[in-house]
Design a protein around this motif. Structure first.
Motif, mmCIF file in Angstrom:
data_model
loop_
_atom_site.group_PDB
_atom_site.id
_atom_site.type_symbol
_atom_site.label_atom_id
_atom_site.label_comp_id
_atom_site.label_asym_id
_atom_site.label_seq_id
_atom_site.Cartn_x
_atom_site.Cartn_y
_atom_site.Cartn_z
ATOM 1 N N ILE A 172 0.771 -1.067 0.008
ATOM 2 C CA ILE A 172 -0.106 -0.053 0.085
ATOM 3 C C ILE A 172 0.767 1.366 -0.151
ATOM 4 O O ILE A 172 1.858 1.221 0.788
ATOM 5 C CB ILE A 172 -0.892 0.107 1.210
ATOM 6 C CG1 ILE A 172 -1.902 -1.336 1.122
ATOM 7 C CG2 ILE A 172 -1.531 1.424 1.369
ATOM 8 C CD1 ILE A 172 -2.875 -1.323 2.088
ATOM 9 N N LEU A 173 0.673 2.276 -0.707
ATOM 10 C CA LEU A 173 1.146 3.577 -0.682
ATOM 11 C C LEU A 173 0.487 4.395 -0.300
ATOM 12 O O LEU A 173 -0.835 4.716 -0.401
ATOM 13 C CB LEU A 173 1.614 3.794 -2.300
ATOM 14 C CG LEU A 173 2.640 4.948 -2.446
ATOM 15 C CD1 LEU A 173 3.796 4.904 -3.489
ATOM 16 C CD2 LEU A 173 1.917 6.407 -2.711
ATOM 17 N N PHE A 204 1.182 3.971 -10.178
ATOM 18 C CA PHE A 204 0.898 3.437 -9.029
ATOM 19 C C PHE A 204 0.649 1.976 -8.964
ATOM 20 O O PHE A 204 0.129 1.188 -8.204
ATOM 21 C CB PHE A 204 -0.129 4.344 -8.317
ATOM 22 C CG PHE A 204 0.261 5.865 -7.980
ATOM 23 C CD1 PHE A 204 1.120 6.102 -6.848
ATOM 24 C CD2 PHE A 204 0.088 6.763 -8.719
ATOM 25 C CE1 PHE A 204 1.504 7.360 -6.287
ATOM 26 C CE2 PHE A 204 0.333 7.982 -8.451
ATOM 27 C CZ PHE A 204 1.047 8.370 -7.234
ATOM 28 N N SER A 205 0.692 1.457 -10.345
ATOM 29 C CA SER A 205 0.334 0.048 -10.603
ATOM 30 C C SER A 205 0.808 -1.000 -9.442
ATOM 31 O O SER A 205 0.149 -2.117 -9.311
ATOM 32 C CB SER A 205 0.468 -0.337 -11.834
ATOM 33 O OG SER A 205 1.748 -0.169 -12.482
ATOM 34 N N ALA A 220 -12.611 12.954 -6.744
ATOM 35 C CA ALA A 220 -11.479 13.748 -7.599
ATOM 36 C C ALA A 220 -10.947 12.562 -8.558
ATOM 37 O O ALA A 220 -10.730 13.069 -9.687
ATOM 38 C CB ALA A 220 -10.298 14.304 -6.808
ATOM 39 N N LEU A 221 -11.011 11.512 -8.281
ATOM 40 C CA LEU A 221 -10.410 10.423 -8.877
ATOM 41 C C LEU A 221 -11.189 9.153 -9.101
ATOM 42 O O LEU A 221 -11.630 8.661 -8.108
ATOM 43 C CB LEU A 221 -8.945 10.107 -8.575
ATOM 44 C CG LEU A 221 -8.143 9.053 -9.414
ATOM 45 C CD1 LEU A 221 -7.734 9.732 -10.776
ATOM 46 C CD2 LEU A 221 -6.871 8.902 -8.524
ATOM 47 N N SER A 222 -11.470 8.701 -10.179
ATOM 48 C CA SER A 222 -12.215 7.493 -10.218
ATOM 49 C C SER A 222 -11.277 6.291 -10.688
ATOM 50 O O SER A 222 -11.091 6.068 -12.004
ATOM 51 C CB SER A 222 -13.481 7.727 -11.074
ATOM 52 O OG SER A 222 -14.237 6.393 -11.143
ATOM 53 N N HIS A 223 -11.049 5.367 -9.947
ATOM 54 C CA HIS A 223 -9.948 4.544 -10.132
ATOM 55 C C HIS A 223 -9.954 3.185 -9.383
ATOM 56 O O HIS A 223 -10.251 3.543 -7.868
ATOM 57 C CB HIS A 223 -8.580 5.028 -9.919
ATOM 58 C CG HIS A 223 -7.251 4.217 -10.663
ATOM 59 N ND1 HIS A 223 -6.916 3.203 -9.718
ATOM 60 C CD2 HIS A 223 -6.694 4.348 -11.736
ATOM 61 C CE1 HIS A 223 -5.842 2.537 -10.640
ATOM 62 N NE2 HIS A 223 -5.634 3.336 -11.690
ATOM 63 N N PRO A 224 -9.699 2.027 -9.668
ATOM 64 C CA PRO A 224 -10.172 0.857 -8.819
ATOM 65 C C PRO A 224 -9.128 0.798 -7.559
ATOM 66 O O PRO A 224 -9.600 0.332 -6.853
ATOM 67 C CB PRO A 224 -10.093 -0.238 -9.873
ATOM 68 C CG PRO A 224 -9.378 0.270 -10.911
ATOM 69 C CD PRO A 224 -9.538 1.575 -11.275
ATOM 70 N N THR A 225 -7.951 1.209 -7.713
ATOM 71 C CA THR A 225 -6.965 0.983 -6.573
ATOM 72 C C THR A 225 -6.745 2.284 -5.981
ATOM 73 O O THR A 225 -5.678 2.181 -5.086
ATOM 74 C CB THR A 225 -6.039 0.138 -6.907
ATOM 75 O OG1 THR A 225 -5.083 0.645 -8.005
ATOM 76 C CG2 THR A 225 -6.477 -1.293 -7.541
ATOM 77 N N ILE A 226 -6.971 3.581 -6.597
ATOM 78 C CA ILE A 226 -6.197 4.706 -6.053
ATOM 79 C C ILE A 226 -7.551 5.634 -5.512
ATOM 80 O O ILE A 226 -8.266 5.953 -6.275
ATOM 81 C CB ILE A 226 -5.454 5.371 -7.229
ATOM 82 C CG1 ILE A 226 -4.485 4.588 -7.838
ATOM 83 C CG2 ILE A 226 -4.830 6.723 -6.830
ATOM 84 C CD1 ILE A 226 -3.582 5.093 -9.079
#
Lengths: 383, 383
Positions: A172-173, A204-205, A220-226
């Motif tokens: 995790i970052l 960030f993959s 703000a961001l629509s992303h599966p892992t971020i």
């Protein structure tokens, strides 16, 4: 390995923030009280705070005391590991004070980026803490002259992390950055590559989850892992329609996770009201309102209004900003409204129009003479 | 009870201090390096730091990082208990951040006075940590309207402490205050009572040892049980002749103690030089000197000298202050010297005298005309 791990992700507390000249400390105190209760109820395995704990490098002492108190409750009283990084609003050096002691109770506070990319390990999960850093700092730290943009910097940092990262573990970052674009949207990718400030999501993959701070909206961001958790409070009227929350993440041992948002509610909301002055001052209207909220009011009335802010403040004590909706003015008034920009109209003439419009009384020769003297003496002082 | 206890008492580090515009950070770093070595060698049971860790409430980040580093070495690496209070130069609130975590490793940092007067207990010895506090703060905290002076405040605080103090144990106070007078000197006692800032030594009679900070000289007070350790460095030329040290106290189980001073030596000393310009610039003289020390130079020469500071800096790069010994000037020159104070002499005339004295060249009409224009235009801008 974990069976299941629960994390709470928050960011952008901005303690010590002033909004339109008003300190938000009491609202922050209230919302953080709710946050501590939430942590007590949820019993997470860790709390992640993704930067901008303070609003500025030297926050007011009340903010310092509030942060100290809340972190103490979370980490020492509730015994929850806390993982926090500095954001662009924090002073990396000032925030770092004492962090070596904090580690002993699993309060991991990374103020300043270093070349030590060893993750914090909690129950077999690796947490990489990447505080906000200017590209120039990363360039110098890593001795890599090719680093110019924030994307270059983050790529280089993650490159360093990957040297030791085990992709079979959960990684995790925690970062504070301007990240744009999902994997598939080309338009956003272009933006991300173009602007020196933004970082493409692809970078960030390697991580199962990236807990971000910086942008204030959880959407703000629509992303599966971020994910951005969003800020603690609404910190400007442009955020008035956002729903603020913290994110609860439940991870399984494959790195799959589910997300839940938990709302925090300040005593006073920050919101916008629009209407005609009479309407807003009508008890039938305002008795339905939480009148002490922090308000931006846009008046739809045309023409002269006598002391609208004074009248509004009697009902809505926390009006922070008042606007007139100029679009609604007719052409003749619009002309008068914008005439301030024209140089050929004298200050005296402008004042006269203003006076007549506001008072509906005549601007007599005596008044004109007094005003003329005042304007002249002011101009003399200024020039 | 203890057999024997060893303490190291220091104070007034003033990290972040500027002396004549020069940051003392590198000197402080060097002296603190020696201090850490001393602690390692002496293996004391505790280090006492009696306030003014920083020079101001918001110190530069280098000072924050240096303090963090030194305290970490003392407390975590060398595992020595550290007992520290804030002084009048510190921000009580800012310094307090993290102190709840520090306690776990016996780093007791009391930034803000509270009504909790429980001592820190180390090997059966009680340490009372009293940070610097304005009388008004103590008045409010204790709800005692009779508190007006620093002496009132300290008496009230010690009154609170005495409610629980066991006089059969060893009791030590750490304070940051202006304490005057031994038990017997009446003149000093009068002073102490008279000035609202100072506290009479008698007030501290319940304690076996009182470790003070505030005054920068270890000789500021001559008293059998109360002591200033003195500051870490010389922080002004008025301290140029002081010997700076830290105090090592060896206590037996009756509360009797012996004291030893340990000198710390910065790379660059701060000292005064007095002499004639030619003498100071003579290699036979300066080759005997540590020429890169921070210097205040007093020139004994009479009359005009051409660019003395430029010449001196070629030999002594760290001249911080240059003075002329006016007493030595003859009557006529003295008159010229002081003539600046007289209003009836025009700026132009003053400049002419200065020019002639410094250059020994004539002040021609052309020069006079140029200077006149300059003076006039400056005056116009200022007024």
């Amino acid at each position: 390995m974990i069976d299941i791990m629960k994390l709470i992700h928050t960011a952008d507390w901005h303690l010590g923030k002033l909004v339109h000249g008003i300190y938000m400390t009491e609202q922050q105190r209230e919302v953080l009280r709710q946050f501590v209760q939430l942590v007590e109820r949820e019993q997470p395995d860790a709390v992640l705070i993704a930067g901008d704990l303070y609003d500025r490098s030297v926050p007011p002492t009340e903010a310092v005391e509030l942060l100290n108190e809340v972190l103490y409750q979370l980490n020492v009283e509730l015994k929850v590991p806390v993982l926090a990084i500095s954001g662009n609003h924090d002073s990396a050096e000032r925030l770092s004070f004492g962090s070596s002691w904090f580690r002993r109770s699993q309060f991991y506070l990374k103020g300043k980026l270093t070349t030590d990319f060893t993750p914090v390990r909690i129950e077999g999960v690796n947490f990489y803490l990447i505080p906000y850093s200017e590209p120039g700092i990363v360039r110098e730290l890593l001795g890599d002259d090719s680093i110019h943009t924030h994307e270059d910097a983050m790529k280089a940092i993650i490159g360093e992390i990957e040297k030791q990262l085990n992709p079979n573990e959960i990684n995790i970052l925690i970062g504070h950055a301007f990240v744009l674009g999902g994997k598939t949207t080309d338009s956003e990718r272009t933006l991300a590559v173009g602007g020196s400030g933004c970082i493409s999501a692809d970078v960030f993959s390697p991580f199962h989850y990236t807990a971000l701070g910086h942008l204030h909206s959880p959407n703000a961001l629509s992303h599966p892992t971020i994910r951005y958790s969003g800020s603690l409070l609404k910190y400007s009227f442009s955020e008035a329609n956002q729903k603020k929350s913290v994110t609860i993440i439940e991870l399984d041992d494959n790195g799959q996770f589910e997300i839940r948002e938990e709302k925090l509610t300040p005593k006073l909301d920050l919101r916008e009201l629009e209407g005609y002055l009479d309407e807003l001052l009508d008890p039938a209207f305002y008795q339905q309102q939480k009148t002490d909220d922090y308000l931006k009011i846009t008046l739809l009335d045309e023409g002269a209004l006598i002391d609208p802010i004074g009248k509004l403040r009697k009902v809505y004590p926390n009006v922070l900003h008042l606007e007139r909706k100029v679009d609604f003015l007719d052409e003749r008034r619009k002309e008068q409204y914008f005439i301030m920009k024209e140089k050929e109209v004298s200050e005296l003439e402008l004042f006269q129009r203003f006076y007549e419009q506001m008072t509906t009384r005549p601007f007599t020769d005596e008044k004109r003479s007094i005003m003329k003297t005042i304007i002249e003496s002011v101009k003399k002082e200024v020039l």
